[in-house]
Design a protein around this motif. Sequence first.
Motif, PDB file in Angstrom:
ATOM      1  N   GLU A  19       0.836  -1.214   0.000  1.00 42.28           N
ATOM      2  CA  GLU A  19       0.000   0.000   0.000  1.00 42.28           C
ATOM      3  C   GLU A  19       0.866   1.258   0.000  1.00 42.28           C
ATOM      4  O   GLU A  19       0.592   2.206  -0.744  1.00 42.28           O
ATOM      5  CB  GLU A  19      -0.934  -0.003   1.215  1.00 42.28           C
ATOM      6  N   LEU A  20       1.916   1.259   0.814  1.00 47.89           N
ATOM      7  CA  LEU A  20       2.810   2.428   0.850  1.00 47.89           C
ATOM      8  C   LEU A  20       3.453   2.633  -0.528  1.00 47.89           C
ATOM      9  O   LEU A  20       3.456   3.750  -1.061  1.00 47.89           O
ATOM     10  CB  LEU A  20       3.894   2.227   1.923  1.00 47.89           C
ATOM     11  N   GLY A  21       3.972   1.548  -1.103  1.00 43.03           N
ATOM     12  CA  GLY A  21       4.595   1.645  -2.426  1.00 43.03           C
ATOM     13  C   GLY A  21       3.612   2.152  -3.474  1.00 43.03           C
ATOM     14  O   GLY A  21       3.952   2.996  -4.309  1.00 43.03           O
ATOM     15  N   ASN A  22       2.374   1.662  -3.421  1.00 43.32           N
ATOM     16  CA  ASN A  22       1.364   2.089  -4.397  1.00 43.32           C
ATOM     17  C   ASN A  22       1.013   3.562  -4.249  1.00 43.32           C
ATOM     18  O   ASN A  22       0.846   4.280  -5.235  1.00 43.32           O
ATOM     19  CB  ASN A  22       0.094   1.249  -4.261  1.00 43.32           C
ATOM     20  N   LEU A  23       0.897   4.027  -2.998  1.00 48.23           N
ATOM     21  CA  LEU A  23       0.589   5.448  -2.773  1.00 48.23           C
ATOM     22  C   LEU A  23       1.689   6.331  -3.346  1.00 48.23           C
ATOM     23  O   LEU A  23       1.419   7.347  -3.992  1.00 48.23           O
ATOM     24  CB  LEU A  23       0.466   5.726  -1.264  1.00 48.23           C
ATOM     25  N   VAL A  24       2.934   5.943  -3.089  1.00 53.06           N
ATOM     26  CA  VAL A  24       4.071   6.754  -3.542  1.00 53.06           C
ATOM     27  C   VAL A  24       4.158   6.725  -5.079  1.00 53.06           C
ATOM     28  O   VAL A  24       4.380   7.762  -5.723  1.00 53.06           O
ATOM     29  CB  VAL A  24       5.370   6.252  -2.876  1.00 53.06           C
ATOM     30  N   GLN A 136       3.159  13.886   4.940  1.00 51.95           N
ATOM     31  CA  GLN A 136       4.436  14.515   4.574  1.00 51.95           C
ATOM     32  C   GLN A 136       5.395  13.450   4.040  1.00 51.95           C
ATOM     33  O   GLN A 136       6.075  13.659   3.034  1.00 51.95           O
ATOM     34  CB  GLN A 136       5.047  15.220   5.792  1.00 51.95           C
ATOM     35  N   ALA A 137       5.409  12.303   4.714  1.00 52.79           N
ATOM     36  CA  ALA A 137       6.293  11.225   4.260  1.00 52.79           C
ATOM     37  C   ALA A 137       5.886  10.736   2.872  1.00 52.79           C
ATOM     38  O   ALA A 137       6.748  10.476   2.026  1.00 52.79           O
ATOM     39  CB  ALA A 137       6.276  10.070   5.251  1.00 52.79           C
ATOM     40  N   VAL A 138       4.582  10.631   2.611  1.00 51.42           N
ATOM     41  CA  VAL A 138       4.151  10.185   1.275  1.00 51.42           C
ATOM     42  C   VAL A 138       4.639  11.203   0.227  1.00 51.42           C
ATOM     43  O   VAL A 138       5.135  10.831  -0.840  1.00 51.42           O
ATOM     44  CB  VAL A 138       2.615  10.000   1.208  1.00 51.42           C
ATOM     45  N   ALA A 139       4.543  12.482   0.542  1.00 51.71           N
ATOM     46  CA  ALA A 139       5.009  13.513  -0.392  1.00 51.71           C
ATOM     47  C   ALA A 139       6.532  13.452  -0.563  1.00 51.71           C
ATOM     48  O   ALA A 139       7.053  13.611  -1.680  1.00 51.71           O
ATOM     49  CB  ALA A 139       4.600  14.892   0.111  1.00 51.71           C
ATOM     50  N   ASP A 140       7.243  13.222   0.520  1.00 50.55           N
ATOM     51  CA  ASP A 140       8.711  13.180   0.439  1.00 50.55           C
ATOM     52  C   ASP A 140       9.176  11.972  -0.379  1.00 50.55           C
ATOM     53  O   ASP A 140      10.087  12.078  -1.208  1.00 50.55           O
ATOM     54  CB  ASP A 140       9.307  13.137   1.844  1.00 50.55           C
ATOM     55  N   LEU A 141       8.526  10.822  -0.165  1.00 49.63           N
ATOM     56  CA  LEU A 141       8.908   9.633  -0.931  1.00 49.63           C
ATOM     57  C   LEU A 141       8.499   9.788  -2.401  1.00 49.63           C
ATOM     58  O   LEU A 141       9.187   9.298  -3.300  1.00 49.63           O
ATOM     59  CB  LEU A 141       8.290   8.375  -0.311  1.00 49.63           C
ATOM     60  N   ALA A 300      -1.267  14.155  -1.924  1.00 46.74           N
ATOM     61  CA  ALA A 300      -2.630  14.282  -1.369  1.00 46.74           C
ATOM     62  C   ALA A 300      -3.641  13.660  -2.324  1.00 46.74           C
ATOM     63  O   ALA A 300      -4.613  13.015  -1.882  1.00 46.74           O
ATOM     64  CB  ALA A 300      -2.956  15.749  -1.106  1.00 46.74           C
ATOM     65  N   MET A 301      -3.438  13.833  -3.631  1.00 41.83           N
ATOM     66  CA  MET A 301      -4.345  13.194  -4.602  1.00 41.83           C
ATOM     67  C   MET A 301      -4.324  11.676  -4.416  1.00 41.83           C
ATOM     68  O   MET A 301      -5.382  11.018  -4.386  1.00 41.83           O
ATOM     69  CB  MET A 301      -3.915  13.533  -6.032  1.00 41.83           C
ATOM     70  N   ALA A 302      -3.113  11.130  -4.293  1.00 44.62           N
ATOM     71  CA  ALA A 302      -2.980   9.679  -4.123  1.00 44.62           C
ATOM     72  C   ALA A 302      -3.648   9.225  -2.824  1.00 44.62           C
ATOM     73  O   ALA A 302      -4.357   8.208  -2.794  1.00 44.62           O
ATOM     74  CB  ALA A 302      -1.500   9.293  -4.135  1.00 44.62           C
TER      75      ALA A 302
END
Length: 311
Positions: A19-24, A136-141, A300-302
């Motif tokens: 899920e984290l990989g997909n969001l990024v 913030q982490a999702v945006a940074d990655l 944020a869109m993701a």
Amino acid sequence: MSSSAMRHLISTAQLTDTELGNLVRRGAEFSDGRVRAGEQLAGLVAGIHFLKTSTRTRTSFSAAALRLGAKIISFGPDDLQTNTGETLEDTAEVLSRMLDILVIRTAGDPAHLHALASQQRMAVVNAMTADEHPTQAVADLTTLLSHFGRIEGLRICYVGEGNNTAAALALTLSRFKGVHLELRTPPGYGLDPLVLQRAQANAMDAGATLVELHSMTSPPEKLDVIYATRWRTTGTSKADPDWMDVFTPFRVTTSLWDKSPEAVFLHDLPAHRGEDVSAEVLDGPRSLAFDQAENKMYAAMAVLEWCAGRS
Ligand code: CP
């Protein structure tokens, strides 16, 4: 909201690696223009509730929702009856019958968000609590993936307080194989020991390394990324009147590039030139800080798509 696919995002810890990989990846697709914003969230209504100041996170979620076809309602810190004693659970019960998603910044105890997330009709998104800043982490990655084409194997040094951004970065970067994350935090202002422990366990599982040091005397070498953060997170003050003396050696200046000439610079912003970072670095050719801020909207869109069960 009645979709059974609705998901909360309170902490990165609740995301699987996939899920984290997909969001990024999705954030990077929006950022790179491989996916266009359209009507992905058509028909949805998002509440944007900020109890604390914000320039980037509030605007990025508002703009992301609007650009994806949702409608938004904004609530300021003085707008809801929680201020006059209505319980968070009752507030959540009411809002969840009218809203599909609630993006909320408390900058305080995560229990507030857990109470709001006690229902399953409206997705609750953590736009920053005291302990973690997951989006913030999702945006940074997203920024790292867009720039390097990968996250695996990157060598990253985070310099500054072990705040909610540091926690989110440690908990997410530690899941990528070969990542080396070095946190250089001022003594007495380090990462929460439980977060450090969890991130080091992640790193062990993923084949990454994660260390925290409280000194800048031997600078890190061969870095891909140097990351700074504001010394006064969300404008908060510190109890120790001499705290600035403790932080001063942790100012990010061009000298950090002597042993890492190819490193790019990230900053979660807002920055204070001459305090946490020199103007030469923040405004220099290696800085991606303002692309990173823009990526908060794509991330944020993701996040909104995922929380709404539309990805
Ligand atoms: N980085 C960040 O969260 O910025 P804002 O406080 O302006 O939202």
